[in-house]
Design a protein around this motif. Structure first.
Motif, PDB file in Angstrom:
ATOM      1  N   ASP A 296      15.185  20.416 -29.894  1.00  0.00           N
ATOM      2  CA  ASP A 296      16.543  20.181 -29.238  1.00  0.00           C
ATOM      3  C   ASP A 296      17.449  21.478 -29.607  1.00  0.00           C
ATOM      4  O   ASP A 296      18.428  21.794 -28.607  1.00  0.00           O
ATOM      5  N   GLY A 297      17.562  22.046 -30.739  1.00  0.00           N
ATOM      6  CA  GLY A 297      18.135  23.204 -31.111  1.00  0.00           C
ATOM      7  C   GLY A 297      17.811  24.566 -30.207  1.00  0.00           C
ATOM      8  O   GLY A 297      18.590  25.096 -29.725  1.00  0.00           O
ATOM      9  N   ILE A 298      16.354  24.612 -29.850  1.00  0.00           N
ATOM     10  CA  ILE A 298      16.166  25.558 -29.005  1.00  0.00           C
ATOM     11  C   ILE A 298      16.399  25.630 -27.634  1.00  0.00           C
ATOM     12  O   ILE A 298      16.652  26.490 -27.010  1.00  0.00           O
ATOM     13  N   VAL A 299      16.347  24.167 -27.354  1.00  0.00           N
ATOM     14  CA  VAL A 299      16.936  24.035 -25.738  1.00  0.00           C
ATOM     15  C   VAL A 299      18.474  24.579 -25.681  1.00  0.00           C
ATOM     16  O   VAL A 299      18.632  25.386 -24.343  1.00  0.00           O
ATOM     17  N   ASP A 300      19.227  24.262 -26.716  1.00  0.00           N
ATOM     18  CA  ASP A 300      20.673  24.780 -26.388  1.00  0.00           C
ATOM     19  C   ASP A 300      20.381  26.422 -26.562  1.00  0.00           C
ATOM     20  O   ASP A 300      21.044  27.039 -25.628  1.00  0.00           O
ATOM     21  N   LEU A 301      19.847  26.898 -27.351  1.00  0.00           N
ATOM     22  CA  LEU A 301      19.621  28.510 -27.683  1.00  0.00           C
ATOM     23  C   LEU A 301      19.233  29.329 -26.278  1.00  0.00           C
ATOM     24  O   LEU A 301      19.828  30.344 -25.989  1.00  0.00           O
ATOM     25  N   THR A 302      18.224  28.762 -25.470  1.00  0.00           N
ATOM     26  CA  THR A 302      17.519  29.335 -24.525  1.00  0.00           C
ATOM     27  C   THR A 302      18.101  28.817 -22.904  1.00  0.00           C
ATOM     28  O   THR A 302      17.353  29.141 -22.194  1.00  0.00           O
ATOM     29  N   SER A 303      19.252  28.188 -23.169  1.00  0.00           N
ATOM     30  CA  SER A 303      19.971  27.708 -22.009  1.00  0.00           C
ATOM     31  C   SER A 303      20.336  28.629 -20.988  1.00  0.00           C
ATOM     32  O   SER A 303      20.465  29.891 -21.443  1.00  0.00           O
ATOM     33  N   ARG A 304      20.237  28.363 -19.626  1.00  0.00           N
ATOM     34  CA  ARG A 304      20.792  29.385 -18.777  1.00  0.00           C
ATOM     35  C   ARG A 304      22.304  29.745 -19.027  1.00  0.00           C
ATOM     36  O   ARG A 304      22.514  30.983 -18.800  1.00  0.00           O
ATOM     37  N   ARG A 305      22.812  28.967 -19.468  1.00  0.00           N
ATOM     38  CA  ARG A 305      24.303  29.066 -19.535  1.00  0.00           C
ATOM     39  C   ARG A 305      24.510  29.959 -20.911  1.00  0.00           C
ATOM     40  O   ARG A 305      25.462  31.056 -20.533  1.00  0.00           O
ATOM     41  N   ILE A 306      23.765  30.034 -21.813  1.00  0.00           N
ATOM     42  CA  ILE A 306      23.981  30.877 -22.836  1.00  0.00           C
ATOM     43  C   ILE A 306      23.574  32.232 -22.475  1.00  0.00           C
ATOM     44  O   ILE A 306      24.047  33.457 -22.913  1.00  0.00           O
ATOM     45  N   ARG A 307      22.270  32.207 -21.590  1.00  0.00           N
ATOM     46  CA  ARG A 307      22.043  33.597 -21.161  1.00  0.00           C
ATOM     47  C   ARG A 307      22.939  34.315 -20.344  1.00  0.00           C
ATOM     48  O   ARG A 307      23.334  35.403 -20.509  1.00  0.00           O
ATOM     49  N   ALA A 308      23.456  33.337 -19.522  1.00  0.00           N
ATOM     50  CA  ALA A 308      24.477  33.987 -18.492  1.00  0.00           C
ATOM     51  C   ALA A 308      25.829  34.438 -19.273  1.00  0.00           C
ATOM     52  O   ALA A 308      26.422  35.428 -19.021  1.00  0.00           O
ATOM     53  N   LEU A 309      26.294  33.830 -20.223  1.00  0.00           N
ATOM     54  CA  LEU A 309      27.351  34.220 -21.051  1.00  0.00           C
ATOM     55  C   LEU A 309      27.211  35.466 -22.025  1.00  0.00           C
ATOM     56  O   LEU A 309      28.151  36.194 -22.319  1.00  0.00           O
ATOM     57  N   ASN A 310      25.992  35.915 -22.124  1.00  0.00           N
ATOM     58  CA  ASN A 310      25.588  36.997 -22.906  1.00  0.00           C
ATOM     59  C   ASN A 310      26.422  37.003 -24.114  1.00  0.00           C
ATOM     60  O   ASN A 310      27.063  38.108 -24.582  1.00  0.00           O
ATOM     61  N   ILE A 311      26.408  36.061 -25.006  1.00  0.00           N
ATOM     62  CA  ILE A 311      26.960  35.798 -26.351  1.00  0.00           C
ATOM     63  C   ILE A 311      26.171  36.297 -27.467  1.00  0.00           C
ATOM     64  O   ILE A 311      26.539  36.469 -28.496  1.00  0.00           O
ATOM     65  N   LEU A 312      24.803  36.551 -27.100  1.00  0.00           N
ATOM     66  CA  LEU A 312      23.709  36.777 -28.273  1.00  0.00           C
ATOM     67  C   LEU A 312      23.555  38.484 -28.434  1.00  0.00           C
ATOM     68  O   LEU A 312      23.871  39.280 -27.271  1.00  0.00           O
ATOM     69  N   ASP A 313      23.543  38.903 -29.835  1.00  0.00           N
ATOM     70  CA  ASP A 313      23.343  40.334 -29.959  1.00  0.00           C
ATOM     71  C   ASP A 313      21.663  40.735 -29.629  1.00  0.00           C
ATOM     72  O   ASP A 313      20.889  39.714 -29.239  1.00  0.00           O
ATOM     73  N   SER A 314      21.270  41.738 -29.732  1.00  0.00           N
ATOM     74  CA  SER A 314      19.874  42.154 -29.173  1.00  0.00           C
ATOM     75  C   SER A 314      18.854  41.751 -29.941  1.00  0.00           C
ATOM     76  O   SER A 314      18.010  41.171 -29.851  1.00  0.00           O
TER      77      SER A 314
END
Length: 617
Positions: A296-314
Motif C-alpha cells: 500500500d505504501g509503495i502504490v502511493d510512492l510509484t503512482s503516476r501522480r507522484i512521478r508527474a509532480l517530480n517531487i522525489l530527488d534522484s
C-alpha cells in the motif's frame, strides 16, 4: 448505509478537531499513547483526503470550498488553515526524530505481548522496536506533506511561513528516504525445500481436490520459473543472495515485520542514514499483513501522480524504482498463488493457511487485497472478477459483516483484539517475543470491494460489491464513539456489538479511524469514475439510437424546410436529444438510453399527430 465520502470525511474532521485541537494546541495520542505510527495515522486523517481529493484541497484559501472551510474552522480562517497544519506536521517530525536527525519509526504503544491479556513489561528499549507499518505509513504521510508543500509554496506570501514550508519539505524528504530504505531492507525471499515443513505447508495450501505432490511441484516450476529468475537478476539491494531459491526449491517473497535478520547493508544510496546499516532482527519470512502494508505504501510512492509532480530527488527515484521491482514481483507471486488452480482457486478455500501453519479468514482477505491490486494493474477479465466477488461476499459473511454476530462468536476476535502478528526475532532485538494485533477487517473489506467495483462493467458484480461495502459501513457505524448521547465520527467502541459489551472505549483509535478515512478516499475515487457500461445495455442503446435516428430522418424528409412552426422547434429538440445521446453513449449508457427513449416518444407523438390531422382532412 449509503457511503457518502464527502459528508463522512468532513464529519470525521469536525469530530477529530473537537477531540484533539484545543486552544491552538494539538493533542497527540488516543486510545494508546502517542507513537510514531499512531501519530502519522492521526495526521493522515486530515492530510490524506486533502491531498488525494481535489475538492478537499486547502493550499489556496481563495479556492477552499465552503463546507471544507467550515469543517476545519477550529484551525482558523481559510488563510490560517494551511499554516496551522504546517505547524502540526513540524511538531510531528520534532517528536519522532532523534537528536542526531535520524527519523524514529518505533511502534511503541502498539506493541503487545504474545498473549493479549499479558501486560507489556515497562521497558523503554522494548518500545523502540520498529516495524514495516512505521515505514509504510511514513511513506504515505511524507508524500502527502510533500505534495501539500509543492502546492502551497507558490501561494504563501509571508517569508516566515515560506521558511517553515522549506523546513517541512526537508524533514519530510529525509524521513521518506529513511522509510524507503527500511522497506527495502525488510523485503525477504524465503526459499524452502519441498520436503521441509514449510514446503509441505505450501503444497497443502495449493492442493485442491486430489492433485498429487508431483503435479503440484511441476505446476510450481512451470508457473514461477520466470519470477524465480527475476528475483535472482533484478533484486539485489539489501537482499541476501543466499536467500534466493535454487531450481528445486519452493519460495515465497514479500515483507517481514521489520528489517530482516539477513538484510544486507545498503551502501549505494542513503549511506549516511542509520537505517542503511543498522542490524536487522526480523525472521526472513514474508508476513501477509506486513506485505500488504508495504504494498500500500509503495502504490502511493510509484503512482503516476507522484512521478508527474517530480517531487522525489534522484536518490529517492532510484530507491523507488527498486521498491517498484519488489512490488511488481510480490503482486505477481501472490496473485498467481491465489489463482494457482484455474478451476478451483486456492484463495476460494477459506481460510487461507500460511506456510508457518497459521490460518485465518483475515489472511484470505489480505490475499484478496493483493489479488485486487494485481487485477487493477493487468485489466482483469470478468471471469476473474466474478470469482473474486464471490470470495469477498463469503468473507463478508464469515466476518459477520453481512451476517449476525452471536454470543462468543469466534469471528469477533478479528475485530477485537484483532489477528495476532507474532514478531519472531523481536526476542533477540529487545529481549521479549512481541506481537502486533491487526483489527482492520471492516475498513479493509470496504476498500477492496470499492477497488474491485471500479474494475468491472458487470452490473450484477458491481452491485454485489457495493452491497458488501455498505454493509461494512453499517457495521462500522455501530462502532463509533459516543460523546454524551451522540455518536461521533471517531472509532472504535465495540460495546454495541453482541458479546462485546466489555470492549467499550472512550478515546479514539487512530489506527481504525485512519483506515476508515482510507476507505472513504477509495470510495471517493470510485465515485469519480464514470458509471459501468453493460454490454447488453449498450447493445440496447445502439438499437434505440438507430431507430430514433432513422425515424428522425424520415420526419425531416417529410417536413417543410421553410416551416417555422412548433413542429420545426420539436424536430430541433429531437435532433439535440439524439446528438446528446450519441455523445454520452460510451460514458453513461443509461442516460443515453433515457435520452433516446425521449426522442422516440416525441417522434411517435409527431407521427400520431400527423395521422390525426390526416383523418380530420
Amino acid at each position: 448505509m449509503r457511503i457518502q465520502p464527502r459528508k463522512q470525511i468532513l464529519d470525521i474532521w469536525r469530530s477529530m478537531l473537537a477531540e484533539c485541537y484545543r486552544d491552538q494546541q494539538w493533542s497527540w495520542g488516543g486510545r494508546v499513547e502517542s507513537n510514531a505510527i499512531s501519530d502519522a495515522e492521526q495526521l493522515l486523517c486530515l492530510m490524506y483526503p486533502i491531498t488525494q481529493i481535489e475538492t478537499f484541497a486547502i493550499h489556496d484559501p481563495d479556492k477552499t470550498q465552503e463546507d471544507v472551510r467550515r469543517a476545519l474552522r477550529p484551525l482558523g480562517q481559510a488563510t490560517n488553515i494551511p499554516r496551522a497544519l504546517v505547524d502540526v506536521a513540524l511538531e510531528y517530525f520534532k517528536k519522532h526524530t532523534d537528536e542526531r536527525g535520524e527519523p524514529n519509526f518505533a511502534a511503541g504503544s502498539y506493541l503487545r505481548a504474545m498473549s493479549p491479556e499479558t501486560p507489556l513489561p515497562e521497558d523503554a528499549v522494548l518500545l523502540q522496536l520498529e516495524t514495516v507499518d512505521g515505514y509504510s505509513m511514513s511513506i504515505t504521510l511524507c508524500l502527502s506533506l510533500m505534495v501539500f508543500v509543492n502546492d502551497r509554496t507558490p501561494r504563501e506570501a509571508q517569508p516566515k511561513q515560506r521558511e517553515k514550508l522549506v523546513d517541512l519539505k526537508e524533514k519530510a524528504s529525509r524521513r521518506l528516504t529513511a522509510a524507503m530504505v527500511g522497506l527495502l531492507r525488510s523485503f525477504v525471499v524465503n526459499s524452502v525445500g519441498s520436503d521441509s515443513d514449510q514446503g509441505r505447508a505450501i503444497l497443502e495450501m495449493l492442493r485442491q481436490g486430489d492433485t498429487t505432490d508431483a503435479e503440484l511441484q511441476q505446476g510450481l516450476r512451470d508457473r514461477f520459473d520466470r519470477l524465480r529468475n527475476q528475483l535472482k537478476t533484478d533484486v539485489r539491494l539489501g537482499v541476501a543472495e543466499e536467500s534466493k531459491p535454487d531450481e528445486d526449491q519452493f519460495f515465497e517473497c514479500g515483507w517481514t515485520w521489520g528489517v530482516a535478520k539477513d538484510a544486507r547493508k545498503i551502501v549505494e544510496y542513503a549511506s549516511d542514514f542509520d537505517m542503511s546499516s543498522r542490524p536487522g532482527y526480523a525472521m526472513a519470512r514474508p508476513w501477509l499483513y506486513f506485505t500488504v502494508s508495504a504494498l500500500d505504501g509503495i502504490v502511493d510512492l510509484t503512482s503516476r501522480r507522484i512521478r508527474a509532480l517530480n517531487i522525489l530527488d534522484s536518490e529517492q527515484r532510484s530507491l523507488s524504482d527498486a521498491l517498484g521491482v519488489r512490488w511488481d514481483l510480490t503482486q505477481r507471486y501472490w496473485s498467481a498463488i491465489a489463482r494457482f488452480d484455474d478451476e478451483e482457486w486456492p484463495l476460494a478455500d477459506i481460510p487461507w493457511r500460511t506456510s508457518d501453519g497459521e490460518e485465518s479468514d483475515y489472511y484470505s482477505l489480505l490475499v484478496v487485497s493483493v489479488l485486487i491490486q494485481d487485477l487493477v494493474n493487468r485489466t482483469a477479465n470478468d471471469a476473474d472478477l466474478v470469482k473474486a466477488v464471490g470470495i469477498i461476499e463469503e468473507l463478508a459473511r464469515r466476518g459477520r459483516i453481512t451476517s449476525r454476530m452471536t454470543e462468543n462468536d469466534p469471528a469477533a476476535a478479528m475485530h477485537y483484539p484483532g489477528v495476532r502478528q507474532g514478531l519472531s526475532g523481536s526476542e533477540e532485538a529487545v529481549g521479549s517475543h512481541l506481537a502486533l494485533y491487526s483489527a482492520d477487517y471492516s475498513p479493509l473489506i470496504i476498500k477492496r470491494s470499492l477497488q474491485a467495483a471500479q474494475l468491472t462493467d458487470n452490473v450484477e458484480a458491481r452491485e454485489a460489491l457495493m452491497v458488501v461495502a455498505e454493509a461494512a459501513m453499517d457495521h462500522l457505524d455501530d462502532r463509533r464513539l459516543t460523546r454524551g448521547e451522540e455518536s461521533v465520527e471517531l472509532w472504535d467502541d465495540l460495546g454495541h456489538l453482541p458479546g462485546m459489551e466489555a470492549y467499550t472505549f472512550e478515546r479514539p483509535s487512530w489506527y481504525l479511524t485512519e483506515r476508515v478515512v482510507e476507505a472513504l478516499v477509495a470510495a471517493a475515487s470510485a465515485f469519480e469514475q464514470e458509471p459501468p457500461r453493460s454490454s447488453r445495455m449498450y447493445d440496447h442503446l445502439l438499437r434505440l439510437l438507430n431507430e430514433a435516428d432513422h425515424v428522425y430522418n424520415q420526419e425531416l424528409m417529410r417536413s417543410n424546410v421553410d416551416d417555422r412552426s412548433t413542429l420545426r422547434e420539436r424536430l430541433e429538440e429531437i435532433g439535440q436529444l439524439i446528438k446528446r445521446a450519441r455523445e454520452l453513449r460510451n460514458r453513461r449508457t443509461s442516460t443515453a438510453i433515457a435520452l433516446s427513449e425521449r426522442a422516440l416518444r416525441l417522434l411517435d407523438a409527431l407521427e400520431e399527430a400527423d395521422l390525426d390531422a390526416g383523418r380530420s382532412r
